[in-house]
Design a protein around this motif. Structure first.
Motif, PDB file in Angstrom:
ATOM      1  N   PRO A   1      73.524 -71.053  29.322  1.00 55.83           N
ATOM      2  CA  PRO A   1      72.487 -70.065  29.436  1.00 55.83           C
ATOM      3  C   PRO A   1      71.665 -70.550  30.744  1.00 55.83           C
ATOM      4  O   PRO A   1      71.646 -71.743  31.005  1.00 55.83           O
ATOM      5  CB  PRO A   1      71.582 -70.260  28.073  1.00 55.83           C
ATOM      6  CG  PRO A   1      72.352 -71.456  27.499  1.00 55.83           C
ATOM      7  CD  PRO A   1      73.612 -71.821  28.085  1.00 55.83           C
TER       8      PRO A   1
ATOM      9  N   VAL B   1      71.798 -61.714  28.634  1.00 53.68           N
ATOM     10  CA  VAL B   1      71.769 -61.722  27.266  1.00 53.68           C
ATOM     11  C   VAL B   1      71.097 -60.581  26.408  1.00 53.68           C
ATOM     12  O   VAL B   1      69.937 -60.139  27.006  1.00 53.68           O
ATOM     13  CB  VAL B   1      71.091 -63.136  26.659  1.00 53.68           C
ATOM     14  CG1 VAL B   1      70.966 -63.003  25.205  1.00 53.68           C
ATOM     15  CG2 VAL B   1      71.704 -64.232  27.282  1.00 53.68           C
TER      16      VAL B   1
ATOM     17  N   LYS C   1      66.896 -64.031  30.097  1.00 54.19           N
ATOM     18  CA  LYS C   1      67.877 -64.883  29.721  1.00 54.19           C
ATOM     19  C   LYS C   1      69.335 -64.428  30.167  1.00 54.19           C
ATOM     20  O   LYS C   1      69.598 -63.261  29.873  1.00 54.19           O
ATOM     21  CB  LYS C   1      67.678 -65.118  28.164  1.00 54.19           C
ATOM     22  CG  LYS C   1      68.634 -66.342  27.699  1.00 54.19           C
ATOM     23  CD  LYS C   1      68.213 -66.903  26.394  1.00 54.19           C
ATOM     24  CE  LYS C   1      68.937 -67.875  25.909  1.00 54.19           C
ATOM     25  NZ  LYS C   1      68.431 -68.485  24.437  1.00 54.19           N
TER      26      LYS C   1
ATOM     27  N   TYR D   1      76.192 -65.437  21.197  1.00 51.13           N
ATOM     28  CA  TYR D   1      75.496 -64.628  22.313  1.00 51.13           C
ATOM     29  C   TYR D   1      75.888 -63.257  22.302  1.00 51.13           C
ATOM     30  O   TYR D   1      77.151 -63.248  22.084  1.00 51.13           O
ATOM     31  CB  TYR D   1      75.634 -65.299  23.820  1.00 51.13           C
ATOM     32  CG  TYR D   1      74.630 -66.513  23.788  1.00 51.13           C
ATOM     33  CD1 TYR D   1      73.318 -66.356  24.037  1.00 51.13           C
ATOM     34  CD2 TYR D   1      75.203 -67.799  24.156  1.00 51.13           C
ATOM     35  CE1 TYR D   1      72.512 -67.478  24.084  1.00 51.13           C
ATOM     36  CE2 TYR D   1      74.396 -69.003  24.233  1.00 51.13           C
ATOM     37  CZ  TYR D   1      72.994 -68.765  24.381  1.00 51.13           C
ATOM     38  OH  TYR D   1      72.431 -69.848  24.455  1.00 51.13           O
TER      39      TYR D   1
ATOM     40  N   LEU E   1      73.676 -65.412  31.023  1.00 47.88           N
ATOM     41  CA  LEU E   1      74.656 -66.495  30.658  1.00 47.88           C
ATOM     42  C   LEU E   1      75.776 -66.451  32.034  1.00 47.88           C
ATOM     43  O   LEU E   1      76.090 -65.511  32.440  1.00 47.88           O
ATOM     44  CB  LEU E   1      75.505 -66.037  29.597  1.00 47.88           C
ATOM     45  CG  LEU E   1      74.702 -65.981  28.106  1.00 47.88           C
ATOM     46  CD1 LEU E   1      75.496 -65.191  27.184  1.00 47.88           C
ATOM     47  CD2 LEU E   1      74.329 -67.272  27.719  1.00 47.88           C
TER      48      LEU E   1
ATOM     49  N   GLU F   1      71.364 -62.303  20.240  1.00 50.00           N
ATOM     50  CA  GLU F   1      71.783 -63.319  19.671  1.00 50.00           C
ATOM     51  C   GLU F   1      71.824 -63.115  18.281  1.00 50.00           C
ATOM     52  O   GLU F   1      70.860 -62.699  17.601  1.00 50.00           O
ATOM     53  CB  GLU F   1      71.012 -64.773  19.786  1.00 50.00           C
ATOM     54  CG  GLU F   1      70.907 -65.176  21.351  1.00 50.00           C
ATOM     55  CD  GLU F   1      70.292 -66.646  21.453  1.00 50.00           C
ATOM     56  OE1 GLU F   1      70.501 -67.315  20.776  1.00 50.00           O
ATOM     57  OE2 GLU F   1      69.596 -66.708  22.363  1.00 50.00           O
TER      58      GLU F   1
ATOM     59  N   ILE G   1      76.203 -59.783  24.761  1.00 45.95           N
ATOM     60  CA  ILE G   1      76.028 -59.037  26.034  1.00 45.95           C
ATOM     61  C   ILE G   1      76.326 -57.405  26.050  1.00 45.95           C
ATOM     62  O   ILE G   1      76.959 -57.263  25.108  1.00 45.95           O
ATOM     63  CB  ILE G   1      76.806 -59.750  27.075  1.00 45.95           C
ATOM     64  CG1 ILE G   1      78.266 -59.752  26.988  1.00 45.95           C
ATOM     65  CG2 ILE G   1      76.304 -61.169  27.478  1.00 45.95           C
ATOM     66  CD1 ILE G   1      79.364 -60.140  28.372  1.00 45.95           C
TER      67      ILE G   1
END
Length: 152
Positions: free
Chosen positions: A53, A83, A60, A100, A62, A86, A102
């Motif tokens: 991350p 992101v 946020k 995570y 990744l 979660e 996406i």
């Protein structure tokens, strides 16, 4: 009164896919990879390594690597994605882990649409990608006896 089985009507926008298909993730620069179609899974997942991350413009993000080819860990695609979420996900062996999520585009045959995709290590799994029912709902019908109906 016993309910009648109802066969859903196929809409013009739906197309038939097999239990495994070649897919692409164009936003991630990912080459074609084999995906298992799994209506028992709610969320889709892709095999990702080195998930790190970081923050970009206050959001946020990744960094991670995709390994799209089965039995080949040498070919790697470096990726970055924002992101989306979660989530707690229960794997096929019953273990719950936080993953995570996406949002990216999926290309299946000639069609492309956005999906939510969890990043996870799928070293022991036969497919580097799993397409869950949420990504397919309303768009596809599945022929469980067929493979690669969208091309190979």
């Amino acid at each position: 009164m016993v309910g009648r089985l109802r066969t859903p009507r196929k809409s013009r926008s739906q197309f038939t896919i097999g239990w495994r298909e070649w897919v692409e993730l164009p936003d991630l620069g990912a080459a074609r990879m084999k995906a298992k179609i799994d209506t028992g899974a709610r969320t889709s997942a892709v095999h990702a390594w080195k998930i790190e991350p970081f923050e970009k413009d206050g959001e946020k993000w990744l960094r991670f690597e995709l390994h799209p080819n089965q039995k080949d860990n040498k070919f790697r695609i470096p990726c970055e994605a924002q992101v989306a979420d979660e989530r707690l996900v229960r794997s096929s062996n019953g273990q719950v882990s936080k993953r995570y999520v996406i949002r990216t585009r999926l290309k299946l045959g000639s069609r492309t649409w956005p999906i939510d995709l969890t990043l996870s290590r799928r070293d022991e799994m036969g497919f580097r990608m799993l397409l869950g029912r949420t990504a397919l709902r309303g768009r596809t019908l599945i022929d469980a006896a067929a493979s690669f109906l969208c091309g190979d």
